[in-house]
Design a protein around this motif. Sequence first.
Motif, PDB file in Angstrom:
ATOM      1  N   LEU A 119      39.467  37.549  17.854  1.00 10.72           N
ATOM      2  CA  LEU A 119      39.921  38.934  17.970  1.00 10.72           C
ATOM      3  C   LEU A 119      41.445  38.998  17.928  1.00 10.72           C
ATOM      4  O   LEU A 119      42.033  39.838  17.238  1.00 10.72           O
ATOM      5  CB  LEU A 119      39.401  39.553  19.265  1.00 10.72           C
ATOM      6  N   GLY A 120      42.089  38.108  18.661  1.00 11.44           N
ATOM      7  CA  GLY A 120      43.544  38.067  18.653  1.00 11.44           C
ATOM      8  C   GLY A 120      44.103  37.627  17.325  1.00 11.44           C
ATOM      9  O   GLY A 120      45.167  38.092  16.892  1.00 11.44           O
ATOM     10  N   ASN A 121      43.397  36.719  16.661  1.00 13.71           N
ATOM     11  CA  ASN A 121      43.813  36.262  15.338  1.00 13.71           C
ATOM     12  C   ASN A 121      43.861  37.433  14.359  1.00 13.71           C
ATOM     13  O   ASN A 121      44.845  37.628  13.626  1.00 13.71           O
ATOM     14  CB  ASN A 121      42.841  35.192  14.851  1.00 13.71           C
ATOM     15  N   VAL A 122      42.807  38.242  14.365  1.00 13.45           N
ATOM     16  CA  VAL A 122      42.758  39.399  13.474  1.00 13.45           C
ATOM     17  C   VAL A 122      43.888  40.365  13.799  1.00 13.45           C
ATOM     18  O   VAL A 122      44.601  40.851  12.901  1.00 13.45           O
ATOM     19  CB  VAL A 122      41.389  40.097  13.580  1.00 13.45           C
ATOM     20  N   ALA A 123      44.084  40.651  15.097  1.00  5.06           N
ATOM     21  CA  ALA A 123      45.126  41.601  15.500  1.00  5.06           C
ATOM     22  C   ALA A 123      46.511  41.109  15.093  1.00  5.06           C
ATOM     23  O   ALA A 123      47.317  41.866  14.537  1.00  5.06           O
ATOM     24  CB  ALA A 123      45.059  41.828  17.008  1.00  5.06           C
ATOM     25  N   GLY A 124      46.805  39.849  15.372  1.00  7.13           N
ATOM     26  CA  GLY A 124      48.116  39.315  15.030  1.00  7.13           C
ATOM     27  C   GLY A 124      48.369  39.289  13.542  1.00  7.13           C
ATOM     28  O   GLY A 124      49.448  39.676  13.069  1.00  7.13           O
ATOM     29  N   ASP A 125      47.382  38.844  12.783  1.00  7.97           N
ATOM     30  CA  ASP A 125      47.560  38.763  11.334  1.00  7.97           C
ATOM     31  C   ASP A 125      47.674  40.143  10.703  1.00  7.97           C
ATOM     32  O   ASP A 125      48.398  40.338   9.718  1.00  7.97           O
ATOM     33  CB  ASP A 125      46.409  37.979  10.701  1.00  7.97           C
ATOM     34  N   GLN A 126      46.977  41.138  11.265  1.00  4.18           N
ATOM     35  CA  GLN A 126      47.096  42.482  10.708  1.00  4.18           C
ATOM     36  C   GLN A 126      48.465  43.085  11.005  1.00  4.18           C
ATOM     37  O   GLN A 126      49.020  43.803  10.169  1.00  4.18           O
ATOM     38  CB  GLN A 126      45.966  43.367  11.229  1.00  4.18           C
ATOM     39  N   LEU A 127      49.037  42.793  12.174  1.00  2.16           N
ATOM     40  CA  LEU A 127      50.400  43.260  12.442  1.00  2.16           C
ATOM     41  C   LEU A 127      51.375  42.646  11.447  1.00  2.16           C
ATOM     42  O   LEU A 127      52.271  43.327  10.922  1.00  2.16           O
ATOM     43  CB  LEU A 127      50.818  42.909  13.869  1.00  2.16           C
ATOM     44  N   LYS A 128      51.255  41.355  11.208  1.00  2.00           N
ATOM     45  CA  LYS A 128      52.170  40.686  10.280  1.00  2.00           C
ATOM     46  C   LYS A 128      52.043  41.258   8.869  1.00  2.00           C
ATOM     47  O   LYS A 128      53.050  41.501   8.193  1.00  2.00           O
ATOM     48  CB  LYS A 128      51.892  39.176  10.270  1.00  2.00           C
ATOM     49  N   ALA A 129      50.810  41.482   8.427  1.00  2.00           N
ATOM     50  CA  ALA A 129      50.602  42.044   7.092  1.00  2.00           C
ATOM     51  C   ALA A 129      51.132  43.466   7.014  1.00  2.00           C
ATOM     52  O   ALA A 129      51.710  43.873   5.997  1.00  2.00           O
ATOM     53  CB  ALA A 129      49.121  41.996   6.721  1.00  2.00           C
ATOM     54  N   ALA A 130      50.949  44.256   8.086  1.00  2.00           N
ATOM     55  CA  ALA A 130      51.476  45.620   8.096  1.00  2.00           C
ATOM     56  C   ALA A 130      52.995  45.599   7.995  1.00  2.00           C
ATOM     57  O   ALA A 130      53.595  46.453   7.330  1.00  2.00           O
ATOM     58  CB  ALA A 130      51.039  46.343   9.361  1.00  2.00           C
ATOM     59  N   SER A 131      53.619  44.625   8.641  1.00  2.00           N
ATOM     60  CA  SER A 131      55.070  44.486   8.519  1.00  2.00           C
ATOM     61  C   SER A 131      55.464  44.168   7.081  1.00  2.00           C
ATOM     62  O   SER A 131      56.374  44.783   6.522  1.00  2.00           O
ATOM     63  CB  SER A 131      55.577  43.383   9.461  1.00  2.00           C
ATOM     64  N   ASP A 132      54.782  43.224   6.467  1.00  2.00           N
ATOM     65  CA  ASP A 132      55.076  42.867   5.072  1.00  2.00           C
ATOM     66  C   ASP A 132      54.955  44.074   4.149  1.00  2.00           C
ATOM     67  O   ASP A 132      55.769  44.265   3.241  1.00  2.00           O
ATOM     68  CB  ASP A 132      54.102  41.782   4.581  1.00  2.00           C
ATOM     69  N   HIS A 187      46.525  36.284   7.439  1.00  2.00           N
ATOM     70  CA  HIS A 187      47.882  36.429   6.919  1.00  2.00           C
ATOM     71  C   HIS A 187      48.277  35.101   6.283  1.00  2.00           C
ATOM     72  O   HIS A 187      48.689  34.160   6.965  1.00  2.00           O
ATOM     73  CB  HIS A 187      48.836  36.805   8.050  1.00  2.00           C
ATOM     74  N   ALA A 188      48.126  35.029   4.981  1.00  2.00           N
ATOM     75  CA  ALA A 188      48.272  33.755   4.274  1.00  2.00           C
ATOM     76  C   ALA A 188      49.618  33.097   4.532  1.00  2.00           C
ATOM     77  O   ALA A 188      49.707  31.874   4.720  1.00  2.00           O
ATOM     78  CB  ALA A 188      48.064  33.970   2.772  1.00  2.00           C
ATOM     79  N   ALA A 189      50.689  33.905   4.570  1.00  2.00           N
ATOM     80  CA  ALA A 189      52.022  33.335   4.759  1.00  2.00           C
ATOM     81  C   ALA A 189      52.189  32.725   6.136  1.00  2.00           C
ATOM     82  O   ALA A 189      53.074  31.877   6.333  1.00  2.00           O
ATOM     83  CB  ALA A 189      53.078  34.425   4.546  1.00  2.00           C
TER      84      ALA A 189
END
Length: 843
Positions: free
Chosen positions: A128-141, A413-415
């Motif tokens: 759950l945290g993985n999804v949340a963190g990666d979605q924040l990073k992608a939203a920033s990108d 978040h691939a990067a």
Amino acid sequence: MTDAEGGSPPSDDIGAALAQLHELALDLRWSWSHRTDELWRQLEPELWERTHNPWAVLRAVSGPRLEQMLADSVFRGRVGELAGSVRDANRAPAWFEEAHGAASLGGVAYFSMEFMLSEGLPIYAGGLGNVAGDQLKAASDLGIPVAGVGLLYQQGYFRQVIDLDGGQQALYPYNDPDQLPLTPVRSAGGEIVRLELAFPAGSLWLRVWQAQVGRLRLYLLDSNDSANYPAYRGITSELYGGGAELRLQQEIVLGLGGWRLLALLGVEPEVCHLNEGHAAFAILERARTCMRRMDLPFGTALAMTRAGNVFTTHTAVPAGFDRFAPQLIEQYLASYAREDLGLTREELLALGRADARDEGEPFNMAYLAVRGSGAVNGVSRLHGAVSRRIFLPLFPRRPASEVPIGHVTNGVHAAGWDSPEADALWTRACGKERWREVPGSTEELIGRVADSEIWQARAAGRRALVEYARERLSWQLGAAGARTSQIEAAMRVLRPDALTLGFARRFTTYKRPNLLLHDRERLARLLTDERRPVQLILAGKAHPADAPGQALIREWVQFVRREDIRPHAIFLSDYDMLLTERLVQGVDVWINTPRRPWEACGTSGMKVLVNGGLNLSALDGWWAEAYTGEVGWAIGDGRAHDGDAEWDAQEALQLYRLLEREVIPEFYARDARGIPGRWVTRVRRSMGRLTPRFSANRSVREYLERYYLAAACAYRERSRNHGALAARIVESLRALDRGWPSLGFGSVGVETRDGEHRFTVEVRLGALDPQAVRVELFAEAPDGQEPCRQPMTRLERSPSPSFELYRASVPASRPAGDYTARIVPAHPDIAVPLEAAHILWQR
């Protein structure tokens, strides 16, 4: 080295460079960008390699060492250059603004119980945290205006130690905010922000911290305030610990406190995204805020604000939802409901129950989330179908296919997960901006990369993993009190050129982590084959209360400690984000064995894609829609078998056969250059086809274009003219509730001719306006296709004053008995059946 003139640089230059270092260390962009790595490596090489945490490096570096580095004009220049580039990146126009325009979305508040952003901020447990963190990073990108809201845990999730007997021990080190990449939130006047909530024992004071995530901010609430009652200070003590009362307290802080914080800061998002039901109390606080601002009753405020709420469920079984005893809800929320929402105890509890009249039914947070949202989705195609069955109690008498739950398959978040070698390969093939815009034809571009280049990147990743695994294992054994000879032997395990399998998951029975142990001797033969060596790296935690999960860990630890197995298989303790990074960057094959359909999505196997790793997995979660024989391997038959031990044994045999007959031979079938051509072809297809498809870049764009933009538009429509549309919707729903019991069917006739079934149906509408309902013929569709829903036309004249007459024709390609007449609500501005689940079937 000092400045070129031989003297010391001006103190202002050093002060500016130090401020820039702090700026770089506090922006979590470093968690997915490799550009600043060398700076931190130069300051504290050993600590950097162990933590990959710039803030920890900056806090730990000695004063003399920092002064020495800042006295170097070249180092200062590099610091200034990187700080400038980060500022430019955070301000530069991004995909969202260019594709949709800034005015299309007034912001998203993203609520989650956990966020996995960096090992330097350990406030996560897993997926759950993985999804949340990666979605924040992608939203920033992508430049999507998102603000995260979560909790700052004093201890976070537990840290794992494996003792000499193979048992799991749980430790809870303290998360000192001063040692985390966070800053306190301050008001415009510079004062530290504190938030007050009313709790049964008095005021609960919350401290507020913020993390910079590229362009975005994540706000974290912390109950460890000295003004609090001692028991309240520990509300945010640990993640997923304690009992029901602590969990309820945390969810009140997250939902009520989180939305109240946004209002205090002047953040007014149009969309509220609930990442699981934990945050569902934000629905109530958002409605309360609307009530106070516009002087509206709760029902109208909820009808207005729910249009802007999006609920993502990650749960694959009903038992996974948070449910609370009615007495506990009453203890903590009855006063809030009565005084702030104008709701009785019964009305409050009804929001979280399938049957409002059942006094024994607990309060279900997921039910509240559904009842307060304008859109609901699962996290994979299969999970969407599973969720439609799980939520059937909220939509009685509806077929599962009509339960209003869609899906957005998760992505990573691939990067943030690629190795430096993989990053370099992708950059050469697809450009540096590949994850900050809509990816182009990656399969074609990766297809042009030479076999040798892909194989070299894979070899480098595997070699780095083996080196890291040896060091971590020796460190782990030393901490557990192992003998010196065992610690030294750990530095000789594994081989950098052997086929490397990875298995790292939460250890619980439904994930079947012991499937590979079904035939221990068969597995041992694979691992000890000198001609075609295979090695296995395992990791994973079991919840401290999960005794069967801990027993599974002990089984594996005892197996890998066998004399013949020890050089070829290891279990690394304390599965965390840093270990995950190293594993997914280095393994050749990621193995995953959940029991279908209990894996809602699963993202661990997605992380290997960008690095050229391959998947061998059960057909569950994301792999059920990703798998083809050209990109990996699968076990299972695509059907659910519950806990059938015989079927588990069959899938274990499938797993062994795939390894023996396909995976291992393909890896070791080398050409004259020593390259396994068929293997590299499979890697290339997996990288090119699956990496963009299962990236957070894609999933966040999908959320935006399928849910956020529509939710923002609906919220604006319902908010106009002091909520006039929301008020009309409430009145229409009340009219449906009043009039529905008077609905009924009369006679039904059918005539078949000219290739058609021609139905006529008598309907008693009672007090309901004909425009408020739709009469239709319904027939289930075979093979999971869309069912037939044929609207019926109301005739102007009816033979009876008590009934209206409806008519419709359908093809006679199937028996007339397949069709049933039914009545459902019809309203252009109401989401049916999400907001109006009424339905009446012809008997």
